[in-house]
Design a protein around this motif. Structure first.
Motif, mmCIF file in Angstrom:
data_model
loop_
_atom_site.group_PDB
_atom_site.id
_atom_site.type_symbol
_atom_site.label_atom_id
_atom_site.label_comp_id
_atom_site.label_asym_id
_atom_site.label_seq_id
_atom_site.Cartn_x
_atom_site.Cartn_y
_atom_site.Cartn_z
ATOM 1 N N CYS A 1 46.283 44.270 41.712
ATOM 2 C CA CYS A 1 45.396 45.175 40.987
ATOM 3 C C CYS A 1 44.615 45.972 42.013
ATOM 4 C CB CYS A 1 44.460 44.341 40.113
ATOM 5 S SG CYS A 1 43.208 45.316 39.275
ATOM 6 N N SER B 1 41.704 48.748 41.219
ATOM 7 C CA SER B 1 41.031 49.660 40.282
ATOM 8 C C SER B 1 42.028 50.074 39.206
ATOM 9 C CB SER B 1 40.505 50.897 41.001
ATOM 10 O OG SER B 1 39.935 50.562 42.232
ATOM 11 N N GLY B 2 42.815 49.143 38.731
ATOM 12 C CA GLY B 2 43.924 49.448 37.825
ATOM 13 C C GLY B 2 45.199 49.522 38.643
ATOM 14 N N ASP C 1 37.893 36.819 35.221
ATOM 15 C CA ASP C 1 37.837 37.996 36.105
ATOM 16 C C ASP C 1 36.579 37.937 36.977
ATOM 17 O OD1 ASP C 1 37.833 41.026 36.818
ATOM 18 O OD2 ASP C 1 39.702 40.799 35.693
ATOM 19 N N ASP C 2 36.187 39.063 37.482
ATOM 20 C CA ASP C 2 35.058 39.253 38.394
ATOM 21 C C ASP C 2 33.764 38.616 37.846
ATOM 22 O OD1 ASP C 2 33.453 40.275 40.358
ATOM 23 O OD2 ASP C 2 33.924 42.375 39.966
ATOM 24 N N TRP D 1 40.144 35.606 39.372
ATOM 25 C CA TRP D 1 40.113 36.920 40.037
ATOM 26 C C TRP D 1 39.549 36.800 41.455
ATOM 27 C CZ3 TRP D 1 36.153 39.799 42.210
ATOM 28 C CH2 TRP D 1 36.308 41.197 42.312
ATOM 29 N N LYS E 1 44.410 37.014 40.185
ATOM 30 C CA LYS E 1 44.401 38.485 40.108
ATOM 31 C C LYS E 1 43.767 38.975 41.400
ATOM 32 C CE LYS E 1 42.323 42.247 37.394
ATOM 33 N NZ LYS E 1 41.736 42.609 36.093
ATOM 34 N N ASP F 1 42.461 41.879 43.469
ATOM 35 C CA ASP F 1 41.971 43.236 43.245
ATOM 36 C C ASP F 1 41.675 43.922 44.579
ATOM 37 O OD1 ASP F 1 41.033 45.396 41.793
ATOM 38 O OD2 ASP F 1 39.604 44.234 40.608
ATOM 39 N N TRP G 1 48.500 45.270 37.446
ATOM 40 C CA TRP G 1 47.665 45.776 36.358
ATOM 41 C C TRP G 1 47.957 47.278 36.268
ATOM 42 C CZ3 TRP G 1 46.011 45.282 31.956
ATOM 43 C CH2 TRP G 1 44.785 45.744 31.449
ATOM 44 N N ARG H 1 32.235 51.323 45.834
ATOM 45 C CA ARG H 1 31.700 50.837 44.558
ATOM 46 C C ARG H 1 30.311 50.205 44.729
ATOM 47 N NH1 ARG H 1 34.752 46.158 40.966
ATOM 48 N NH2 ARG H 1 33.717 46.621 38.995
ATOM 49 N N ASN I 1 39.302 47.448 45.429
ATOM 50 C CA ASN I 1 38.636 48.599 44.816
ATOM 51 C C ASN I 1 38.036 49.590 45.806
ATOM 52 O OD1 ASN I 1 38.866 47.965 41.894
ATOM 53 N ND2 ASN I 1 37.819 46.098 42.525
ATOM 54 N N ASP J 1 43.252 50.511 34.439
ATOM 55 C CA ASP J 1 42.004 50.059 33.813
ATOM 56 C C ASP J 1 41.819 50.716 32.453
ATOM 57 O OD1 ASP J 1 41.093 48.225 35.574
ATOM 58 O OD2 ASP J 1 39.602 49.506 36.533
#
Ligand code: DGJ
Length: 722
Positions: free
Chosen positions: A510, A512-513, A344-345, A392, A460, A462, A529, A424, A464, A532
């Motif tokens: 994904c 943030s979920g 992931d991140d 990710w 993945k 993402d 996803w 974020r 956010n 979260d």
């Protein structure tokens, strides 16, 4: 003469030349009936159970509403289209010109061409009816043939009148970590709306999907229900107007707020599909139709492919990725029987290192202090362990602290006269996907990783942040209001390019979920996803809500540590697995933190999941006891198309001493077949029914007693037809 010009020319005498006709749009179990008559608006008179004798509809005096009402076009107060014509006129009167039908692999396409009575504005109203699922998609193509630009002020995808009754709407709302909660309310006089204007993560709060139960309070497996899903990743609006005593008017489309869209002469606008479904088997029937439609028609990318069991590094180490740490986690998931490892991140950044979440997005170079041997070494380590490799990315985003932002400050969404509001980490910004240069950059993020590490199996993706600053350096001053639409068109275009080059790369959506769980994006993504929030108790509610519209093969569900990182709740490993197993199973923890006993349990659970995954990932879901009914219990079942194999899940997630024990009834079985019941992943005594056989009818009418004692008790039962 072009076809369009020809249509324009014949429009004036359309009423003389085009006879009235019925257009019956059928799926295996549903019908939508339209009446087309020269010089008249296209009318819709029925949507519901399949009818073969349409005379019954007319004899019963059914609905009679324009199929695509336009503002000030006469007839309906509700409207789906509002256009400012080249001369400033705000009214539009659409009349039918012609229609055509095309047979496609799994569907029939109906295009009904209409034209304004006085202006050269043409609108094709389209319906695609599937023959492998009870879903009809509708959308429009709006063509400006006027001499100058026209402005679309509202451009919904579709309109559906419904006969009024004791109708209830089920819609979904949530927030970070609590997505897709279900809300139900009766439809009363006035306007009901679900609308969203976040910009980039359109499923973060409300969802672009509703159900309308026509026979009173929504029920899972009984009653007539209409479903409506907008296949769009940007802002949307669902309106249900109940203006009088006899009808509800459903209008669904892109949210037109702040999004007036100008079409130059000769330009066209295609609205995103609105996918309608209807069932007499309650909300569950509508859900199963959407699941089937998604799996079989690539509405979820590669919907029929088997999804692999993975370990994702996020909750295990967060941003502290390292070669050693990743290899330890790989060992862990390999020993449990997993198939894929995803980092992931935290793996990138040069000038600004991603050691905190406030920098480096956009600088997609490996942080060689954390990972001295680079990404290929990690892929190699995974391969050596017999695992697939995944990584990710968050390609549409940047931070004020990044080399990308320093080089291209004009690539972010923000009006030049404004200071950007950040997300974020106090630094996150979103790139302007309406800009083709940004589209190329985002494509390259994937392309460069694939070139560097060609055996990458999974990414993945993402997202956010939202479009919190409205303004584009790329769009002209006149076209600033195109931003929401052009952002998502740019994103779609980029994903199309990625899919053309990498059709087999597994992509997770994904935000943030579950902030992007929508059918605008899912044709490009294999899974999403779900949230979260990995707390199994809350996941029961989130997954239940999500499954109303999305199939289990697309739902990424991970077993995480206890106490849970989001809620602090302590939940036994069995319950965590039993909840995660109803989707694409994964893990989100350091396996080394499990005890020997837990490791043995997890290994057996992974092996069991492999056996039942075809039933869960490709089967038909029957939700039975809803967690929302406040009994503290929930149950559901997955069954193969031929009804020979099923898996039943029962959960107890509240515990109090005067708690009523529910009847555990089964659903969706063949009443005449005999099934043997076997508990899977049992960690206690066998129940009475273990190994016994029952008819489907008995199981659905009487059910069996299931011993669920104490808090967080659960059972997984396999049903095998004898
Ligand atoms: C938000 C996602 O939902 C998480 O799973 C994780 O990937 C973080 N972003 C990483 O920053």
């Amino acid at each position: 003469m072009t076809e369009r010009l020809f249509l324009t020319t014949i429009a004036a005498c359309a009423s003389l030349t085009v006879p009235a006709k019925d257009i019956l749009v059928n799926t295996p179990n549903t019908s939508l009936l339209l009446k087309a008559e020269g010089g008249q608006p296209l009318h819709i008179s029925y949507y519901g159970e399949r009818i073969d004798d349409i005379n019954q509809v007319y004899a019963a005096y059914s609905l009679w509403e324009p199929a695509y009402p336009a503002f000030a076009g006469g007839g309906s107060n509700s409207y789906a289209l509002s256009v400012k014509h080249a001369d400033g006129n705000m009214s539009t009167e659409l009349i039918y010109l012609e229609d055509k039908q095309t047979t496609e692999a799994n569907s029939t396409l109906y295009i009904i061409s209409m034209k304004d009575k006085a202006y050269d504005l043409l609108v094709d109203v389209c319906y695609r009816a599937y023959n492998n699922s009870d879903v009809i998609e509708t959308w429009t193509e709006i063509h400006n043939q006027e001499k100058k630009p026209v402005t679309l002020l509202k451009y919904a995808s579709g309109f559906l009148p419904l006969r009024r009754g004791n109708a209830w709407v089920s819609h979904q709302h949530g927030t970070w970590g609590a997505e897709a909660y279900i809300y139900e309310e009766p439809l009363q006089n006035g306007m009901f709306e679900v609308c969203e204007s976040n910009g980039a993560r359109n499923a973060f709060s409300s969802r672009a999907n509703i159900m309308i139960s026509l026979d009173g309070k929504p029920r899972e497996n009984e009653g007539r229900v209409v479903g409506a899903v907008l296949c769009w990743s940007g802002p949307y609006r669902f309106s249900i107007d109940t203006p009088d005593q006899s009808e509800h008017h459903l209008t669904v489309g892109i949210n037109e707020a702040n999004s007036a869209y100008t079409l130059k002469k000769g330009e066209s606008f295609t609205t995103p599909p609105l996918a309608l479904s209807y069932s007499t088997e309650g909300m569950g029937g509508v859900s199963r139709s959407y699941h089937r439609w998604a799996r079989l028609n690539n509405k979820v990318h590669n919907g029929t492919a088997t999804r692999k069991i993975l370990l994702n590094s996020w909750e295990g180490v967060y941003l502290n990725v390292s070669q050693d740490g990743m290899e330890k986690m790989m060992d862990g998931i390999r020993d449990l029987g997993g198939e894929l490892f995803v980092m992931d991140d935290g793996w990138f950044g040069n000038k600004y290192r991603r050691t905190r979440d406030n920098c480096a997005l956009g600088d997609w170079v490996t942080d060689t202090l954390k990972l001295p041997h680079g990404i290929p070494a990690l892929e190699k380590a995974a391969t050596e362990r017999g695992l697939k490799w995944g990584i990710w990315i968050e390609p549409e985003m940047t931070n004020t602290q990044s080399e990308l932002y320093e080089t291209h400050p004009d690539w972010v969404i923000c009006h030049p006269n404004r200071t950007p509001v950040t997300g974020r980490g106090g630094t996150q910004l979103i790139l302007d996907m309406s800009n083709p240069k940004v589209q190329d950059f985002v494509f390259d993020v994937v392309d460069r990783l694939m070139k560097e590490t060609p055996n990458t199996y999974y990414m993945k993706w993402d997202a956010n942040f939202d479009i919190a600053n409205f303004g584009s350096h790329h769009l002209t001053a006149d076209n600033q209001s195109h931003l929401y639409v052009d952002y998502h068109r740019g994103l779609t275009k980029t994903l199309e390019r990625i899919r053309a080059k990498y059709p087999d790369l597994v992509l997770q959506c994904c935000a943030s979920g579950g902030g992007r769980v929508n059918y605008g994006l899912m044709p490009f993504f294999d899974e999403f996803w779900v949230s979260d929030n990995t707390d199994a108790q809350q996941r029961l509610f989130i997954q239940w809500g999500t499954s109303m519209f999305f199939p289990s093969c697309a739902m990424a569900q991970h077993v995480s540590a206890s106490p849970n990182h989001q809620t602090g709740r302590v939940i036994p490993l069995k319950f965590r697995f039993d909840v995660a197993m109803t989707g694409r199973l994964g893990m989100e923890m350091k396996p080394e933190d499990l005890t020997e006993k837990e490791l043995a349990y997890a290994k057996n659970a992974v092996a069991t999941y492999k056996e039942i995954r075809p039933i869960i990932q490709q089967g038909n879901q029957y939700r039975i006891l809803s967690p929302y009914d406040k009994t503290g219990y929930a149950s559901e079942l997955y069954i193969t198309d031929d009804k020979s194999e099923a898996v039943f899940f029962a959960y107890k997630f509240e515990h109090y001493l005067n708690q009523a024990r529910p009847r555990f009834l089964f659903a969706g079985l063949n009443p005449d077949a005999t099934y043997r019941l076997t508990e899977l992943c049992r960690n206690g005594n066998a129940d009475h029914w273990e190994g016994h056989t029952f008819t489907g009818k008995f199981l659905m009418q009487q059910g069996v007693e299931i011993a669920l004692n104490g808090l967080f008790a659960s059972k997984v039962i396999r049903l095998t037809k004898q």
